[in-house]
Design a protein around this motif. Sequence first.
Motif, PDB file in Angstrom:
ATOM      1  N   VAL A  50      -6.656  -2.650 -17.566  1.00 50.52           N
ATOM      2  CA  VAL A  50      -5.515  -3.244 -16.867  1.00 50.52           C
ATOM      3  C   VAL A  50      -6.001  -4.398 -15.998  1.00 50.52           C
ATOM      4  CG1 VAL A  50      -3.762  -2.804 -15.109  1.00 50.52           C
ATOM      5  CG2 VAL A  50      -4.208  -1.092 -16.894  1.00 50.52           C
ATOM      6  N   LYS A  51      -5.245  -5.482 -16.002  1.00 49.71           N
ATOM      7  CA  LYS A  51      -5.543  -6.609 -15.098  1.00 49.71           C
ATOM      8  C   LYS A  51      -4.926  -6.311 -13.740  1.00 49.71           C
ATOM      9  CE  LYS A  51      -6.061 -10.353 -18.444  1.00 49.71           C
ATOM     10  NZ  LYS A  51      -5.661 -11.735 -18.780  1.00 49.71           N
ATOM     11  N   SER A  52      -5.761  -5.940 -12.795  1.00 44.88           N
ATOM     12  CA  SER A  52      -5.247  -5.472 -11.505  1.00 44.88           C
ATOM     13  C   SER A  52      -4.512  -6.561 -10.740  1.00 44.88           C
ATOM     14  CB  SER A  52      -6.389  -4.918 -10.648  1.00 44.88           C
ATOM     15  OG  SER A  52      -7.399  -5.891 -10.489  1.00 44.88           O
ATOM     16  N   ASP A  53      -4.911  -7.815 -10.906  1.00 43.81           N
ATOM     17  CA  ASP A  53      -4.238  -8.889 -10.170  1.00 43.81           C
ATOM     18  C   ASP A  53      -2.858  -9.193 -10.744  1.00 43.81           C
ATOM     19  OD1 ASP A  53      -5.510  -9.802 -12.467  1.00 43.81           O
ATOM     20  OD2 ASP A  53      -5.729 -11.852 -11.712  1.00 43.81           O
ATOM     21  N   LEU A  54      -2.557  -8.671 -11.945  1.00 38.59           N
ATOM     22  CA  LEU A  54      -1.241  -8.865 -12.556  1.00 38.59           C
ATOM     23  C   LEU A  54      -0.480  -7.545 -12.662  1.00 38.59           C
ATOM     24  CD1 LEU A  54      -2.153 -11.316 -15.480  1.00 38.59           C
ATOM     25  CD2 LEU A  54      -1.249 -11.887 -13.217  1.00 38.59           C
ATOM     26  N   SER A  55      -0.873  -6.563 -11.873  1.00 39.20           N
ATOM     27  CA  SER A  55      -0.260  -5.241 -11.911  1.00 39.20           C
ATOM     28  C   SER A  55       0.052  -4.784 -10.490  1.00 39.20           C
ATOM     29  CB  SER A  55      -1.195  -4.236 -12.585  1.00 39.20           C
ATOM     30  OG  SER A  55      -1.579  -4.693 -13.868  1.00 39.20           O
ATOM     31  N   TYR A  56       1.073  -3.922 -10.369  1.00 35.90           N
ATOM     32  CA  TYR A  56       1.450  -3.464  -9.034  1.00 35.90           C
ATOM     33  C   TYR A  56       2.303  -2.208  -9.110  1.00 35.90           C
ATOM     34  CZ  TYR A  56       5.909  -5.722 -10.238  1.00 35.90           C
ATOM     35  OH  TYR A  56       7.076  -6.082 -10.864  1.00 35.90           O
ATOM     36  N   ILE A  57       2.389  -1.514  -7.956  1.00 37.32           N
ATOM     37  CA  ILE A  57       3.277  -0.362  -7.818  1.00 37.32           C
ATOM     38  C   ILE A  57       4.670  -0.888  -7.531  1.00 37.32           C
ATOM     39  CG2 ILE A  57       3.806   1.703  -6.474  1.00 37.32           C
ATOM     40  CD1 ILE A  57       0.782   1.913  -5.898  1.00 37.32           C
ATOM     41  N   ASN A 117      -3.139   3.839  -3.952  1.00 37.07           N
ATOM     42  CA  ASN A 117      -2.877   2.692  -4.826  1.00 37.07           C
ATOM     43  C   ASN A 117      -3.639   2.719  -6.135  1.00 37.07           C
ATOM     44  OD1 ASN A 117      -2.013   1.918  -2.134  1.00 37.07           O
ATOM     45  ND2 ASN A 117      -1.764  -0.141  -2.961  1.00 37.07           N
ATOM     46  N   LYS A 118      -4.926   3.034  -6.062  1.00 38.95           N
ATOM     47  CA  LYS A 118      -5.805   2.815  -7.212  1.00 38.95           C
ATOM     48  C   LYS A 118      -5.439   3.645  -8.436  1.00 38.95           C
ATOM     49  CE  LYS A 118      -9.307   6.091  -5.506  1.00 38.95           C
ATOM     50  NZ  LYS A 118     -10.733   6.239  -5.106  1.00 38.95           N
ATOM     51  N   VAL A 119      -4.786   4.805  -8.242  1.00 38.98           N
ATOM     52  CA  VAL A 119      -4.465   5.639  -9.404  1.00 38.98           C
ATOM     53  C   VAL A 119      -3.123   5.279 -10.030  1.00 38.98           C
ATOM     54  CG1 VAL A 119      -5.867   7.572  -8.642  1.00 38.98           C
ATOM     55  CG2 VAL A 119      -3.466   7.466  -7.973  1.00 38.98           C
ATOM     56  N   PHE A 120      -2.384   4.387  -9.374  1.00 42.94           N
ATOM     57  CA  PHE A 120      -1.075   3.994  -9.907  1.00 42.94           C
ATOM     58  C   PHE A 120      -0.999   2.525 -10.299  1.00 42.94           C
ATOM     59  CE2 PHE A 120       0.021   7.549  -6.932  1.00 42.94           C
ATOM     60  CZ  PHE A 120       0.364   8.466  -7.911  1.00 42.94           C
ATOM     61  N   ASP A 121      -1.908   1.685  -9.768  1.00 45.77           N
ATOM     62  CA  ASP A 121      -1.823   0.253 -10.082  1.00 45.77           C
ATOM     63  C   ASP A 121      -2.784  -0.186 -11.180  1.00 45.77           C
ATOM     64  OD1 ASP A 121      -4.314   0.169  -8.898  1.00 45.77           O
ATOM     65  OD2 ASP A 121      -3.681  -0.949  -7.118  1.00 45.77           O
ATOM     66  N   GLY A 122      -3.431   0.785 -11.834  1.00 44.31           N
ATOM     67  CA  GLY A 122      -4.273   0.468 -12.973  1.00 44.31           C
ATOM     68  C   GLY A 122      -5.739   0.282 -12.680  1.00 44.31           C
ATOM     69  N   ASP A 164       0.825  -1.206   0.000  1.00 44.42           N
ATOM     70  CA  ASP A 164       0.000   0.000   0.000  1.00 44.42           C
ATOM     71  C   ASP A 164       0.860   1.257   0.000  1.00 44.42           C
ATOM     72  OD1 ASP A 164      -2.400  -1.388   0.020  1.00 44.42           O
ATOM     73  OD2 ASP A 164      -2.439  -1.531   2.204  1.00 44.42           O
ATOM     74  N   LEU A 165       0.414   2.238  -0.778  1.00 47.14           N
ATOM     75  CA  LEU A 165       1.112   3.521  -0.867  1.00 47.14           C
ATOM     76  C   LEU A 165       0.204   4.620  -0.329  1.00 47.14           C
ATOM     77  CD1 LEU A 165       3.330   5.473  -1.845  1.00 47.14           C
ATOM     78  CD2 LEU A 165       2.230   5.437  -4.102  1.00 47.14           C
ATOM     79  N   TYR A 166       0.690   5.307   0.711  1.00 47.01           N
ATOM     80  CA  TYR A 166      -0.037   6.425   1.289  1.00 47.01           C
ATOM     81  C   TYR A 166       0.699   7.723   0.977  1.00 47.01           C
ATOM     82  CZ  TYR A 166      -2.461   2.847   4.048  1.00 47.01           C
ATOM     83  OH  TYR A 166      -3.197   1.765   4.444  1.00 47.01           O
ATOM     84  N   ILE A 175       7.016  14.048  -7.296  1.00 47.56           N
ATOM     85  CA  ILE A 175       6.974  12.670  -6.810  1.00 47.56           C
ATOM     86  C   ILE A 175       7.005  11.759  -8.030  1.00 47.56           C
ATOM     87  CG2 ILE A 175       4.449  12.725  -6.706  1.00 47.56           C
ATOM     88  CD1 ILE A 175       4.587  10.728  -4.426  1.00 47.56           C
ATOM     89  N   VAL A 176       7.719  10.622  -7.916  1.00 48.22           N
ATOM     90  CA  VAL A 176       7.898   9.696  -9.039  1.00 48.22           C
ATOM     91  C   VAL A 176       7.402   8.323  -8.608  1.00 48.22           C
ATOM     92  CG1 VAL A 176       9.536   8.702 -10.679  1.00 48.22           C
ATOM     93  CG2 VAL A 176       9.963  10.987  -9.736  1.00 48.22           C
ATOM     94  N   VAL A 177       6.372   7.830  -9.298  1.00 46.29           N
ATOM     95  CA  VAL A 177       5.803   6.515  -8.978  1.00 46.29           C
ATOM     96  C   VAL A 177       5.926   5.615 -10.197  1.00 46.29           C
ATOM     97  CG1 VAL A 177       3.789   5.242  -8.177  1.00 46.29           C
ATOM     98  CG2 VAL A 177       4.169   7.589  -7.384  1.00 46.29           C
ATOM     99  N   LYS A 178       6.571   4.467 -10.003  1.00 44.79           N
ATOM    100  CA  LYS A 178       6.735   3.505 -11.094  1.00 44.79           C
ATOM    101  C   LYS A 178       5.823   2.305 -10.861  1.00 44.79           C
ATOM    102  CE  LYS A 178      11.452   4.797 -12.297  1.00 44.79           C
ATOM    103  NZ  LYS A 178      12.746   4.349 -12.817  1.00 44.79           N
ATOM    104  N   SER A 179       5.200   1.857 -11.947  1.00 46.36           N
ATOM    105  CA  SER A 179       4.261   0.744 -11.852  1.00 46.36           C
ATOM    106  C   SER A 179       4.470  -0.223 -13.002  1.00 46.36           C
ATOM    107  CB  SER A 179       2.819   1.263 -11.891  1.00 46.36           C
ATOM    108  OG  SER A 179       2.603   2.278 -10.938  1.00 46.36           O
ATOM    109  N   GLN A 180       4.039  -1.451 -12.779  1.00 47.15           N
ATOM    110  CA  GLN A 180       3.996  -2.466 -13.830  1.00 47.15           C
ATOM    111  C   GLN A 180       2.528  -2.795 -14.078  1.00 47.15           C
ATOM    112  OE1 GLN A 180       6.666  -3.979 -15.554  1.00 47.15           O
ATOM    113  NE2 GLN A 180       7.923  -2.388 -14.599  1.00 47.15           N
ATOM    114  N   LEU A 181       2.058  -2.480 -15.276  1.00 49.20           N
ATOM    115  CA  LEU A 181       0.644  -2.653 -15.605  1.00 49.20           C
ATOM    116  C   LEU A 181       0.500  -3.685 -16.714  1.00 49.20           C
ATOM    117  CD1 LEU A 181      -0.501   1.098 -15.599  1.00 49.20           C
ATOM    118  CD2 LEU A 181      -0.380  -0.514 -13.693  1.00 49.20           C
ATOM    119  N   THR A 182      -0.391  -4.632 -16.509  1.00 46.47           N
ATOM    120  CA  THR A 182      -0.559  -5.758 -17.434  1.00 46.47           C
ATOM    121  C   THR A 182      -1.946  -5.734 -18.055  1.00 46.47           C
ATOM    122  OG1 THR A 182       0.947  -7.104 -16.105  1.00 46.47           O
ATOM    123  CG2 THR A 182      -0.481  -8.276 -17.646  1.00 46.47           C
TER     124      THR A 182
END
Length: 866
Positions: A203-210, A180-185, A76-78, A220-227
């Motif tokens: 985006v498949k949320s179960d295959l994506s993450y921050i 979380n929701k705006v960065f993990d797809g 989780d990202l706050y 601020i720099v947020v990197k994510s992997q989105l599938t």
Amino acid sequence: MGKKALLRTLKTILVMALLFSTGTMVSQKKNKKNKEDKTEEVKDSVKSSKGKKYNDLIKQGTFKKGLFNTIQVKTDLYLEINDSLFQREFLVVNKISNVPLPVNDAGLNKGMNYENKIITFHKDLVAKKVWVKSSEPKVSSPVGDAITASVNSNFSESIIEVFDIETKNNDSTSVVIKANKVFDGKQKSFNDVLSNIGFGGSVKSDLSYIESVKTFPKNIVVKSQLTTSVSEGGPALSVTIGVTSNIILLDKVPMQPRFADNRIGYFAEKHWYFNDSQHAVLEKELITRWRLEPKKEDIEKYKKGELVEPKKPIIYYIDPSTPKQWRSYIIEGVRDWQVAFERAGFKNAVIAKEPTEADTDFDIDDVRYSVITYVASQKSNAMGPAVVDPRSGEIIESDIIWWHNVMTSLQSWMRIQTGAIDPKARGNKFSDEHMGEAIRFVSSHEVGHTFGLKHNMGASFAYPVESLRSKDFTAKMGGTAPSIMDYARYNYIAQPEDNVEAITPKIGEYDKYAIEWGYRWYADQTEEHTELNNLIAKHQNDPLYFYGEQQDRDSTIDPRSQSEDLGDDAMKASEYGLKNLKRVVSNILEWSYDKDESYYETGKLYIGAIGQWNLYNYHVLNNLGGIYLNTTVHGDNKASYVPVPAAIQKRAVAYLLKNTIAIPEWLFFNPILDKTNPLQDSPLGPYEYTPYTLARELQYGLFYSMLSDDRLLRMTENELFQRNGTKENIFTVTQLFQTLRQNIFAPTIQNKSLTILERMTQKNYVDVLIVSTNKIFEKTDAKKGIQLNENLNMPQLCDYLDDSKMARNINQSSLKRVTEVTSDKKGELNQILQLLKSKRSIGNQETKNHYFDLIQRIERALNNTL
């Protein structure tokens, strides 16, 4: 109703109104007090019940201080948002960080910026929410004007996201949200990558993450992997894209904008200005440029004309994945612009360097760093986009994308355009030094875009053709055109005996002038307006400073502003180009020789030579029906629309009849064909063209463009509006058709049997007339020919900019059925028909068959035409 009854009724209404008003006021006061009490309760509740949660989050997670303090608790990202940041403007910048092969193959790569938007955060303690709103800041009005209230109502923000307030910090000066929701797809509000890159879907949320988060004082720099899942008629393919979202705090007071002038080429942001005193809304464009200002202590020196260092220089970092042998050339391409910024009063304004250990926070995806990103891809291109503050046009950051395979385009240009005069440009592989100089030129061109400069396709028209054969002239001017922002590639005009050495594009006089106009600093807006206008007026009649907009290749109107051309006379330049091209073609087998290798390189070089020939054809053709489009202002005594002189149009047709319509056998039928056909790369491997098919389709495409309705309509209008009324100054559609017919059907008129190529040319000419006259035939071979022309053009750079959308849009297409063009084309078909009927029995059997075929086609077309 009587008078007394009316008075009683009015009295009753008045009493009721007073009672209602009083009750409402009491009710409003009660509600206001209840609301205030409720707000205080919310504040107390959040502070008391959530204070412990804030401390627990800090203990459980990883805490980082910055623009937004970040707390990472497992996955989780706050984000902790300070009260001072609410209602401040932020810019969200989204970039691609990594891609799998299918995405790479589609031309999408690391470093590409695909979505930006302005957002603001709004705290709502009653609802325990943080609302996020977005707007397009393209409208302004004075604070004290009455219309400003209407502007605010009619150009309001839209809510794009909402977060629950999870807790407050211990002194209640900030709130914490779970982001979380705006960065993990899960939500697309901050980052809609799939729609923006054209994939669609979700985006498949179960295959994506921050993946990671960094926070700094202003971003601020947020990197994510989105599938996502992609299916193209087969099994679904899982595709994971790495993305980076930057959230940047914008300055409270935007940079002072500089308004665009169409006589000089800058990218721009549109803006509307409202005020009480105007009679109509004012629309202006703000040029995109870096905020380059003198330091406070240097302002007086700057005003006196002394060179000073800017408060904040423009810095470009070289991607560490760039092969070492190319880094110095890319850096030099950036530094070459120093001389232009010195014209604007700044020294050391542009810096290019490799990141060192001192750059501890360096990250290619961090918007604080402008990077020349090196991309491993088979795509042959480079581009120089910029991230812009839309409120003012200020360039915040830029990422030049440099595809590894761009060197294939450079090699093709140099071999074909300079191989005849430069031995270094002939082999299958160049020396690193020779390729490095080409890389330097491309670096300069792309960096120019990141300063805000558009393509200036009119620059190459400035130099006389014969001057480009002069060793002294080219050495003095330092390149092939006065702007590196043109597509003026290499000097294909100079002949071997000229011994010209300066054959590469360089930063020129227009570039220095454009940078001075865009970047010279002025403390006073009135002075700025006056001085910038004076600068343009000073140079408005000098061809070195001419700006010509890029045009759509398929509808070029002004022949001065073309891509890939050189010199002020397309016919003369192309004649010299053909002489050199003949030398190249005669040496293709030798130059491409590689023992025990296939003829792949030979076929590629061969089709490149054919593409160069075709390029010359269109440089010449666009003079026919051409109009010089001048950007004019009141008082400059210049004409806005000047038809290309009739003598030039006639020379253009003569060139095409000699070098194109009469298919050159030295190009299409030569010893190379004993070893290979012309080869073009395709996703399925090399694609071969047979010479007859290629010649036929290229010729057809030329006829189709030559006889396009828009071109003929321009010729008709030139005749209609010729001011002095003398026929010597115009070239009419009738004259064009007469010239073409007399040449194309010359063997027929002379009672000769026709060769295969002569029959081919007549068929192409007749078919183009039929297709463009009779709508029933519209979907025949015409489109093939046009597509092929595009495919065979020499390689392009930074075509992502789509500058064709910026060219002037002149409507000549309405109601074509009732224009002279339809009559002219039908009349030409009838002229050909009568000629063929009179010659139908003359010549060998193949010629007779050909005439029979054409007669039937024309009769059917004329009978079917509506």
